[in-house]
Design an enzyme around this catalytic site. Structure first.
Site, PDB file in Angstrom:
ATOM      1  N   SER A 139       0.807  -1.231   0.000  1.00 54.11           N
ATOM      2  CA  SER A 139       0.000   0.000   0.000  1.00 54.11           C
ATOM      3  C   SER A 139       0.837   1.278   0.000  1.00 54.11           C
ATOM      4  CB  SER A 139      -0.951   0.023   1.210  1.00 54.11           C
ATOM      5  OG  SER A 139      -0.228   0.144   2.415  1.00 54.11           O
ATOM      6  N   LYS A 152       0.571   4.910   6.882  1.00 55.73           N
ATOM      7  CA  LYS A 152      -0.053   5.699   5.818  1.00 55.73           C
ATOM      8  C   LYS A 152       0.372   7.169   5.948  1.00 55.73           C
ATOM      9  CE  LYS A 152      -2.787   2.389   4.159  1.00 55.73           C
ATOM     10  NZ  LYS A 152      -2.046   1.310   4.801  1.00 55.73           N
TER      11      LYS A 152
END
Length: 199
Positions: free
Chosen positions: A122, A159
């Site tokens: 990701s 993230k």
């Protein structure tokens, strides 16, 4: 800041070094103020200016290190590897530590660091691939767009941190994934370096 007395910079630097030598830890702002005879607000102004001048590292009320303190004898510190980021962050206890990695103080400075193994793809467009080791500075706050370890529903994720007025976007660096949008999250640290998996 022309109103600051240059002699006080040396006074503070000497006091911090002497206190750390005697006690094994750096002094708090309150202890510095009492030790040099200045108010806490005045000491804070000097410390912030010293940080801007790269005369010291400051992270929290007790974590103050001058250049002299940062250049320790070995030049390295040990950071624990705590496992894969998608599995959450175990408590910092001996039984949860996979191993220790020696990192150069000159590159990372002082502070509390831990290392997580990236899992998944990701964050590939940020240069973080599956299996890479991510060095994280432990802290509870982050600036917009920093890569953070965020705790969401008891699961840690790596993230980009993009807070809005009414929610938080946790942005992946891979177009195949959608943003994670939450009301709030707990910041456990900020990624400062990626150690590539060469296997």
């Amino acid at each position: 800041m022309r109103y600051l007395n240059e002699e006080n910079f040396k006074l503070l630097e000497d006091y911090i070094n002497e206190y750390a030598d005697a006690n094994g830890v750096s002094p708090s702002v309150r202890e510095i103020a009492a030790g040099v005879g200045l108010s806490k607000s005045t000491v804070s102004k000097y410390l912030n200016c010293m940080k801007q001048r790269d005369m010291l590292f400051m992270d929290g009320c007790r974590s103050v290190a001058t250049r002299q303190m940062q250049s320790d004898a070995s030049g390295y510190f040990r950071a624990p590897v705590l496992g894969a980021v998608s599995c959450g962050i175990p408590k910092l206890a001996e039984e949860n530590i996979e191993e220790y990695v020696k990192l150069p103080t000159a590159l990372f400075g002082h502070g509390e660091f831990f290392i997580l193994r990236a899992k998944g793809d990701s964050m590939i467009n940020a240069g973080i691939d599956d299996g890479d080791l991510v060095v994280v500075r432990r802290q509870a706050a982050a600036m917009y767009n920093q890569i953070v370890v965020a705790l969401v529903d008891d699961e840690a994720t790596l993230k980009r941190f993009r807070p809005q007025s009414d929610c938080v976007y946790l942005h992946p660096e891979n177009p195949n994934y959608d943003d994670i949008i939450v009301d709030s999250c707990i910041i456990q640290g900020v990624a400062v370096k990626v150690l590539k998996d060469l296997h």
